[in-house]
Design an enzyme around this catalytic site. Structure first.
Site, PDB file in Angstrom:
ATOM      1  N   GLN A  24      -4.955  -1.192   9.605  1.00 38.51           N
ATOM      2  CA  GLN A  24      -4.715  -2.715   9.094  1.00 38.51           C
ATOM      3  C   GLN A  24      -5.451  -3.719  10.061  1.00 38.51           C
ATOM      4  O   GLN A  24      -5.061  -3.620  11.138  1.00 38.51           O
ATOM      5  CB  GLN A  24      -3.354  -3.049   8.625  1.00 38.51           C
ATOM      6  CG  GLN A  24      -3.072  -4.240   8.070  1.00 38.51           C
ATOM      7  CD  GLN A  24      -3.505  -4.371   6.692  1.00 38.51           C
ATOM      8  OE1 GLN A  24      -3.399  -3.283   5.739  1.00 38.51           O
ATOM      9  NE2 GLN A  24      -4.202  -5.628   6.288  1.00 38.51           N
ATOM     10  N   ASP A  43     -11.323   2.597   3.906  1.00 41.53           N
ATOM     11  CA  ASP A  43     -11.688   1.317   3.745  1.00 41.53           C
ATOM     12  C   ASP A  43     -13.235   1.132   3.780  1.00 41.53           C
ATOM     13  O   ASP A  43     -13.735   0.149   3.347  1.00 41.53           O
ATOM     14  CB  ASP A  43     -11.035   0.590   5.083  1.00 41.53           C
ATOM     15  CG  ASP A  43      -9.969  -0.145   5.047  1.00 41.53           C
ATOM     16  OD1 ASP A  43      -9.849  -0.488   3.552  1.00 41.53           O
ATOM     17  OD2 ASP A  43      -9.319  -0.732   5.729  1.00 41.53           O
ATOM     18  N   LYS A  57       0.687  -1.179  -0.103  1.00 43.01           N
ATOM     19  CA  LYS A  57       0.048  -0.202   0.098  1.00 43.01           C
ATOM     20  C   LYS A  57       0.981   1.343  -0.015  1.00 43.01           C
ATOM     21  O   LYS A  57       0.600   2.180  -0.791  1.00 43.01           O
ATOM     22  CB  LYS A  57      -0.894  -0.081   1.248  1.00 43.01           C
ATOM     23  CG  LYS A  57      -2.155  -1.036   0.848  1.00 43.01           C
ATOM     24  CD  LYS A  57      -2.809  -1.277   2.171  1.00 43.01           C
ATOM     25  CE  LYS A  57      -4.038  -2.383   2.075  1.00 43.01           C
ATOM     26  NZ  LYS A  57      -4.610  -2.752   3.556  1.00 43.01           N
TER      27      LYS A  57
END
Ligand code: NDP
Length: 296
Positions: free
Chosen positions: A98, A121, A54
């Site tokens: 994460q 997200d 990422k």
């Protein structure tokens, strides 16, 4: 019939190129650089790989990348304090924590502390609600990537029968909402579904997000249907570890009209959509026009 392969790797490259062009324009015309902060707690090897990928791709499209690697013993109080700082930081337009988090941390509490406008997200309860009610939301990256590929392949999805196998909060449910938003007739199947093969056989679009290697076989697929395989499963085959999806590619691709491979299908689109969401968040934060084709 031999299915058309929907090349997620190539499509992700076009999404990244579009993002990079827009980022350059934002910098040149508005002096704004989109920034993505990724928070990793602990040393889970798979998470470390994802976070590295990422960060690398964020920088490659010209955005600012802020990595926060915290020890596995980090307290909830310290993690929430970091999120508060990132929420208040004008250089940060997207925040990603994460998952999974170590078990002593409450994921729901942590995710819901993120400013919904920076929740790239799309897991914050506000964004879940906005998506569920058809309003402008930050959309979870994996289903957004699937939707982009489907729109690119079909144009309009209106009136198509879609079956989503899996009802998780991160893939199955948001995928179903997005397909409904594009006027598909949507069925969500799960482990208690009766006659799953018969249900799948009625679908013009099948999205498999189950986590069971090669479960969906060719005899479940309606001839000509489009099959999106979200699954990522590591299995042993011929003495080697290989990556396979939730769909048995060999038999399904003989029946389907189009299919995503694993690897090289949905996977690459997920990070591309994370970058697209960060760009969208940056445009919204600055009151600027959003790039076309990068949101739901
Ligand atoms: P979850 O484990 O959270 O959900 C799996 C879903 O599949 C559940 O709803 C479950 O039903 C359903 N299911 C399990 N077994 C069966 C069965 N035998 N028949 C029908 N339905 C079944 O998984 P995720 O949604 O998080 O992920 C799904 C897959 O997608 C995994 O392989 C994961 O690795 C992959 N993935 C890939 C991503 C990418 O970037 N390509 C991103 C995220 C995930 P029930 O609710 O009844 O238990």
């Amino acid at each position: 019939m031999t299915a058309t392969v929907i090349d997620g790797k190539a499509f992700a490259a076009t999404v990244r190129a579009k993002v990079a062009t827009h980022v350059e324009r934002l910098k040149a015309e508005h002096g704004v650089t989109p920034g993505l902060a990724v928070v990793l707690v602990g040393e889970d090897p798979a998470s470390q790989v994802y976070v590295r990928a990422k960060g690398k791709q964020t920088v490659e499209v010209g955005m600012a990348s802020f990595e926060h690697k915290l020890s596995p013993e980090t307290s909830e109080k310290d993690l929430l304090a970091l999120i508060d700082r990132l929420n208040a930081d004008p250089k940060v337009h997207g925040i990603l924590v994460q998952l999974p988090l170590p078990s002593h941390l409450n994921s729901d509490l942590v995710i819901n502390r993120i400013d919904p406008a920076k929740d790239v997200d799309g897991f914050h309860i506000s964004n879940v609600g906005l998506l569920g009610t058809g309003q402008k939301a930050m959309v979870p990256c994996t289903p957004l990537g699937c939707l982009m590929m489907l729109r690119d392949h079909h144009g309009s999805l209106s009136g198509m029968n879609a079956v989503v196998i899996g009802r998780s909060n991160i893939v199955g449910k948001p995928m179903a909402s997005l397909l409904l938003g594009d006027s598909c007739t949507v069925t969500i199947a799960h482990s208690r579904t009766r006659d799953l093969p018969g249900t799948v056989r009625r679908a013009d679009i099948v999205v498999a997000a189950v986590g069971r290697p090669e479960m969906v076989t060719g005899d479940w697929i309606k001839p000509g249907a489009t099959v999106i395989d979200v699954g990522i499963n590591r299995i042993e085959r011929d003495g080697k570890t290989v990556l396979v999806g939730d769909v048995d590619y060999a038999s399904a691709s003989a029946v389907a009209g189009a299919i995503t491979p694993v690897p090289g299908g949905v996977g690459p689109m997920t990070i591309a959509c994370l970058l697209a969401n960060t760009l969208t968040a940056c445009c919204r934060a600055n009151g600027l026009a959003e790039p076309e084709g990068l949101t739901a």
